[in-house]
Design a protein around this motif. Structure first.
Motif, PDB file in Angstrom:
ATOM      1  N   LYS A  37       0.826  -1.209   0.000  1.00  0.00           N
ATOM      2  CA  LYS A  37       0.000   0.000   0.000  1.00  0.00           C
ATOM      3  C   LYS A  37       0.865   1.267   0.000  1.00  0.00           C
ATOM      4  N   ASN A  38       2.116   1.100   0.392  1.00  0.00           N
ATOM      5  CA  ASN A  38       3.025   2.248   0.486  1.00  0.00           C
ATOM      6  C   ASN A  38       4.329   1.958  -0.267  1.00  0.00           C
ATOM      7  N   PRO A  39       4.251   1.696  -1.557  1.00  0.00           N
ATOM      8  CA  PRO A  39       5.440   1.269  -2.298  1.00  0.00           C
ATOM      9  C   PRO A  39       6.542   2.312  -2.361  1.00  0.00           C
ATOM     10  N   GLU A  40       6.183   3.589  -2.422  1.00  0.00           N
ATOM     11  CA  GLU A  40       7.221   4.617  -2.514  1.00  0.00           C
ATOM     12  C   GLU A  40       7.995   4.720  -1.200  1.00  0.00           C
ATOM     13  N   ASN A  41       7.294   4.626  -0.083  1.00  0.00           N
ATOM     14  CA  ASN A  41       7.986   4.625   1.207  1.00  0.00           C
ATOM     15  C   ASN A  41       8.860   3.380   1.351  1.00  0.00           C
ATOM     16  N   ALA A  42       8.381   2.260   0.796  1.00  0.00           N
ATOM     17  CA  ALA A  42       9.165   1.019   0.834  1.00  0.00           C
ATOM     18  C   ALA A  42      10.447   1.162   0.019  1.00  0.00           C
ATOM     19  N   LYS A  43      10.358   1.815  -1.133  1.00  0.00           N
ATOM     20  CA  LYS A  43      11.560   2.043  -1.946  1.00  0.00           C
ATOM     21  C   LYS A  43      12.538   2.962  -1.202  1.00  0.00           C
ATOM     22  N   LEU A  44      11.984   3.976  -0.561  1.00  0.00           N
ATOM     23  CA  LEU A  44      12.841   4.849   0.259  1.00  0.00           C
ATOM     24  C   LEU A  44      13.598   4.049   1.293  1.00  0.00           C
ATOM     25  N   PHE A  45      12.906   3.105   1.911  1.00  0.00           N
ATOM     26  CA  PHE A  45      13.537   2.303   2.964  1.00  0.00           C
ATOM     27  C   PHE A  45      14.594   1.371   2.389  1.00  0.00           C
ATOM     28  N   GLN A  46      14.353   0.820   1.209  1.00  0.00           N
ATOM     29  CA  GLN A  46      15.393   0.002   0.570  1.00  0.00           C
ATOM     30  C   GLN A  46      16.655   0.829   0.357  1.00  0.00           C
ATOM     31  N   ASN A  47      16.497   2.033  -0.188  1.00  0.00           N
ATOM     32  CA  ASN A  47      17.657   2.896  -0.420  1.00  0.00           C
ATOM     33  C   ASN A  47      18.323   3.276   0.904  1.00  0.00           C
ATOM     34  N   PHE A  48      17.520   3.585   1.897  1.00  0.00           N
ATOM     35  CA  PHE A  48      18.004   3.934   3.241  1.00  0.00           C
ATOM     36  C   PHE A  48      18.871   2.820   3.817  1.00  0.00           C
ATOM     37  N   MET A  49      18.472   1.576   3.612  1.00  0.00           N
ATOM     38  CA  MET A  49      19.201   0.445   4.187  1.00  0.00           C
ATOM     39  C   MET A  49      20.494   0.125   3.446  1.00  0.00           C
ATOM     40  N   MET A  50      20.725   0.754   2.315  1.00  0.00           N
ATOM     41  CA  MET A  50      22.002   0.564   1.619  1.00  0.00           C
ATOM     42  C   MET A  50      23.010   1.645   1.982  1.00  0.00           C
ATOM     43  N   ASP A  51      22.636   2.568   2.855  1.00  0.00           N
ATOM     44  CA  ASP A  51      23.569   3.553   3.385  1.00  0.00           C
ATOM     45  C   ASP A  51      24.417   2.872   4.460  1.00  0.00           C
ATOM     46  N   PRO A  52      25.742   2.939   4.392  1.00  0.00           N
ATOM     47  CA  PRO A  52      26.587   2.242   5.365  1.00  0.00           C
ATOM     48  C   PRO A  52      26.269   2.572   6.821  1.00  0.00           C
ATOM     49  N   LYS A  53      25.929   3.828   7.116  1.00  0.00           N
ATOM     50  CA  LYS A  53      25.627   4.202   8.497  1.00  0.00           C
ATOM     51  C   LYS A  53      24.399   3.464   9.001  1.00  0.00           C
ATOM     52  N   ASN A  54      23.390   3.365   8.169  1.00  0.00           N
ATOM     53  CA  ASN A  54      22.144   2.727   8.583  1.00  0.00           C
ATOM     54  C   ASN A  54      22.290   1.211   8.669  1.00  0.00           C
ATOM     55  N   ALA A  55      22.994   0.634   7.692  1.00  0.00           N
ATOM     56  CA  ALA A  55      23.235  -0.812   7.731  1.00  0.00           C
ATOM     57  C   ALA A  55      24.083  -1.179   8.946  1.00  0.00           C
ATOM     58  N   GLY A  56      25.085  -0.338   9.257  1.00  0.00           N
ATOM     59  CA  GLY A  56      25.928  -0.584  10.425  1.00  0.00           C
ATOM     60  C   GLY A  56      25.154  -0.476  11.726  1.00  0.00           C
ATOM     61  N   MET A  57      24.252   0.512  11.804  1.00  0.00           N
ATOM     62  CA  MET A  57      23.417   0.668  12.991  1.00  0.00           C
ATOM     63  C   MET A  57      22.531  -0.561  13.194  1.00  0.00           C
ATOM     64  N   ASN A  58      21.975  -1.054  12.096  1.00  0.00           N
ATOM     65  CA  ASN A  58      21.113  -2.234  12.177  1.00  0.00           C
ATOM     66  C   ASN A  58      21.910  -3.467  12.600  1.00  0.00           C
ATOM     67  N   SER A  59      23.103  -3.634  12.032  1.00  0.00           N
ATOM     68  CA  SER A  59      23.954  -4.764  12.421  1.00  0.00           C
ATOM     69  C   SER A  59      24.356  -4.683  13.890  1.00  0.00           C
ATOM     70  N   GLY A  60      24.530  -3.465  14.372  1.00  0.00           N
ATOM     71  CA  GLY A  60      24.870  -3.294  15.777  1.00  0.00           C
ATOM     72  C   GLY A  60      23.782  -3.788  16.704  1.00  0.00           C
ATOM     73  N   PHE A  61      22.559  -3.844  16.198  1.00  0.00           N
ATOM     74  CA  PHE A  61      21.446  -4.388  16.983  1.00  0.00           C
ATOM     75  C   PHE A  61      21.329  -5.898  16.827  1.00  0.00           C
ATOM     76  N   HIS A  62      21.208  -6.379  15.567  1.00  0.00           N
ATOM     77  CA  HIS A  62      20.959  -7.816  15.399  1.00  0.00           C
ATOM     78  C   HIS A  62      22.241  -8.644  15.431  1.00  0.00           C
ATOM     79  N   ARG A  63      23.392  -8.006  15.275  1.00  0.00           N
ATOM     80  CA  ARG A  63      24.706  -8.626  15.446  1.00  0.00           C
ATOM     81  C   ARG A  63      25.126  -9.568  14.327  1.00  0.00           C
ATOM     82  N   TYR A  64      24.572  -9.335  13.146  1.00  0.00           N
ATOM     83  CA  TYR A  64      25.022 -10.062  11.961  1.00  0.00           C
ATOM     84  C   TYR A  64      25.751  -9.100  11.026  1.00  0.00           C
ATOM     85  N   ALA A  65      26.589  -9.660  10.172  1.00  0.00           N
ATOM     86  CA  ALA A  65      27.214  -8.861   9.124  1.00  0.00           C
ATOM     87  C   ALA A  65      26.146  -8.517   8.081  1.00  0.00           C
TER      88      ALA A  65
END
Length: 344
Positions: free
Chosen positions: A263-291
């Motif tokens: 229902k929110n495809p444009e916001n979903a695309k934004l989030f895909q792009n957001f998650m390819m930013d090293p800072k954001n991916a690193g922050m997420n890995s710092g939580f779940h502890r996977y590479a």
């Protein structure tokens, strides 16, 4: 002149409208439990004025079954790589072309054109790891680098072993333990797998996903598990260690995709792009502890992840890993038959 002015006003209005579509509203993500950084989500919400809702699932099969029914209300999902071809072939995912997004330049070369999503038409990296064993070495002093912990349980661990009930992970492990290859259709091997699992089950105390909590509390003394989960456990209790089975283990990745009926495809695309930013991916890995598969993200991960034996596979075990893959339908049907019998 009036025509030019009108066109300019119209263009500005359209741009403003597009920005509003991209920068407000909702995003509903269907993901594995305990796998999404709240801090990272808040950053996305603040940056784009999008309210994010996370709904948990506990297995690839659970997620796939839910979305197959239609009308799930979810915008995004995070399947494992061996399931992604199934999602694509069944028309469940939206082709978002992440390869054309601004932050795709940060995706590691190894993960830019994977077999499970050629050209990255649908997915972006979320996390990656391996399936192995986790053992409290206060309880058991022997070799933890074997699937024997699960399938031929030592006396000290009987009645204290958990098995994480992700069907493919469990059956793959039993296949490797019996000398087979992943996705084998060899009926003799699969019979051994079935017999191994049925014989081993009475030695297990549970088949649950909550290993972080229950290994920490002492309810479990060993489990099949994923390496990031094992790292979180060791940081809480240094007597808990991750084992790389000498019979072989599976390397996997989970990847972020947009649902076809989002229902929110444009916001979903934004989030895909957001998650390819090293800072954001690193922050997420710092939580779940996977590479993850984003170059430069390690600079934004906690120091205790750098060189951690759960994250950097020790050299002596590196050659034992086999890639996760989608099994042919006939083999998948045999896996399901074995799994159904194990649940009885």
């Amino acid at each position: 002149m009036k025509r030019i002015t009108t066109m300019m006003v119209t263009t500005v209005a359209l741009l403003a409208s597009t920005m509003l579509v991209h920068a407000q509203g909702e995003l509903n993500i269907y993901n594995w439990g305990n796998y999404t950084s709240p801090e990272m989500i808040k950053k996305f919400e603040d940056e784009y004025k999008v309210k994010v809702t996370i709904t948990d699932y506990d297995s690839n099969d659970t997620a796939l079954a839910k979305v197959r029914q239609g009308g799930s209300g979810f915008d995004m999902v995070v399947p494992s790589q061996n399931y992604i071809p199934i999602w694509i072939s069944e028309g469940l995912l939206l082709e978002t072309d992440p390869g054309k997004m601004e932050n795709f330049k940060h995706v590691a070369q190894k993960w830019a054109d994977p077999d499970f999503d050629p050209g990255r038409k649908y997915t972006v990296p979320w996390a990656m790891g391996v399936v192995g064993t986790v053992v409290n070495t206060d309880v058991y002093k022997g070799d933890i680098n074997t699937w024997g912990i699960i399938f031929d349980t030592p006396a000290e661990l009987k009645g204290k072993v958990n098995v994480v009930p992700e069907m493919t992970d469990v059956i793959d492990a039993a296949v490797l333990y019996n000398g087979g290859k992943k996705c084998t259709g060899d009926l003799a091997i699969l019979k051994k797998v079935r017999d191994t699992l049925v014989k081993a089950k009475p030695n297990w105390v549970a088949m649950e996903y909550g290993t972080i909590q229950k290994m920490g509390s002492g309810d479990f003394a060993a489990s099949s598990d994923w390496n990031g989960s094992a790292l979180r456990q060791r940081l809480a209790n240094p007597k808990i260690h991750f084992g790389y089975p000498k019979e072989g283990f599976v390397n996997w990745s989970d990847n972020l995709a947009v649902l076809k009926d989002a229902k929110n495809p444009e916001n979903a695309k934004l989030f895909q792009n957001f998650m390819m930013d090293p800072k954001n991916a690193g922050m997420n890995s710092g939580f779940h502890r996977y590479a993850n598969g984003i170059d430069g993200s390690d600079a934004y991960m906690p120091a205790d992840m750098k060189g951690a034996p759960e994250i950097d596979v020790p050299a002596e075990f590196a050659s034992l890993g086999v890639p996760s893959m989608t099994c042919p339908p006939d083999v998948q049907a045999l896996y399901t038959k074995i799994w159904t019998e194990l649940q009885k």
